[in-house]
Design a protein around this motif. Structure first.
Motif, mmCIF file in Angstrom:
data_model
loop_
_atom_site.group_PDB
_atom_site.id
_atom_site.type_symbol
_atom_site.label_atom_id
_atom_site.label_comp_id
_atom_site.label_asym_id
_atom_site.label_seq_id
_atom_site.Cartn_x
_atom_site.Cartn_y
_atom_site.Cartn_z
ATOM 1 N N ASP A 108 25.620 -76.679 44.758
ATOM 2 C CA ASP A 108 26.634 -77.045 43.776
ATOM 3 C C ASP A 108 26.701 -78.578 43.708
ATOM 4 O OD1 ASP A 108 28.140 -77.843 46.015
ATOM 5 O OD2 ASP A 108 29.676 -76.298 45.751
ATOM 6 N N GLU A 109 27.572 -79.103 42.866
ATOM 7 C CA GLU A 109 27.637 -80.557 42.675
ATOM 8 C C GLU A 109 28.191 -81.280 43.897
ATOM 9 O OE1 GLU A 109 29.428 -81.052 38.785
ATOM 10 O OE2 GLU A 109 27.493 -80.648 37.836
ATOM 11 N N VAL A 167 20.428 -76.888 40.926
ATOM 12 C CA VAL A 167 21.816 -77.333 40.922
ATOM 13 C C VAL A 167 22.521 -76.324 40.023
ATOM 14 C CG1 VAL A 167 23.434 -79.170 40.323
ATOM 15 C CG2 VAL A 167 21.158 -79.743 41.242
ATOM 16 N N ARG A 181 26.270 -73.958 38.883
ATOM 17 C CA ARG A 181 27.724 -73.793 38.844
ATOM 18 C C ARG A 181 27.978 -72.295 38.857
ATOM 19 N NH1 ARG A 181 30.745 -72.724 34.315
ATOM 20 N NH2 ARG A 181 29.542 -72.254 32.462
#
Length: 163
Positions: free
Chosen positions: A42-43, A114, A116
């Motif tokens: 995730d970020e 990456v 979400r």
């Protein structure tokens, strides 16, 4: 009980013929299998892991590539199914591994993503737990293959050819 009276040489001959026949036919009935697996961050830099009902330990999400499906389509499907995940940027293919623990014909295409999460992943019959974890706070029973992949990603080990 009936005793086998076939001479040993004939049995060996039959075995040799049957073995050659099987090796000639096998690729048509059981071709190479391929799967995808991804290190999904995730970020915040946490990795997403899943715990399946049918194998021990925590794994990176992934699964098989179906007939008529590209590896990128399979990856998107598995991320969606196992974690309600979607890639924020295009996934980066890192390596292709030979997975001889599964079969003599299995390969795994490994990606870094990456992601979400579009919604929390509810537990079900296949995925009994899932979540994002800091790399310094992984669950104790993360699989050895997952740990090897993470060492490779960190540059602590060279990419191996075996899953």
């Amino acid at each position: 009980m009936v005793e086998d009276t076939t001479p040993a040489e004939l049995s060996k001959f039959r075995y040799k013929i049957l073995t050659r026949l099987a090796h000639a036919v096998y690729p048509f009935i059981q071709g190479m299998t391929m799967g995808v697996r991804a290190a999904c961050f995730d970020e915040q830099g946490r990795i997403f892991l899943v715990k399946h009902s049918y194998v021990p330990g925590w794994h990176m999400p992934g699964g098989g590539v179906a007939r008529g499906e590209t590896v990128r389509e399979a990856l998107a499907k598995e991320l969606r199914e196992e974690g309600n995940l979607e890639a924020v940027v295009p996934p980066q293919m890192l390596h292709v591994y030979y997975n001889k623990r599964t079969s003599k014909r299995d390969h795994v295409v490994f990606y870094r993503c990456v992601v979400r999460q579009t919604a929390p992943r509810p537990k079900d019959w296949e995925i009994v737990d899932s979540g994002f974890f800091a790399l310094d706070a992984l669950p104790a029973d993360v699989t050895s293959a997952t740990r090897r992949r993470l060492r490779e990603l960190a540059g602590e080990a060279a990419f191996d050819d075996l899953w």
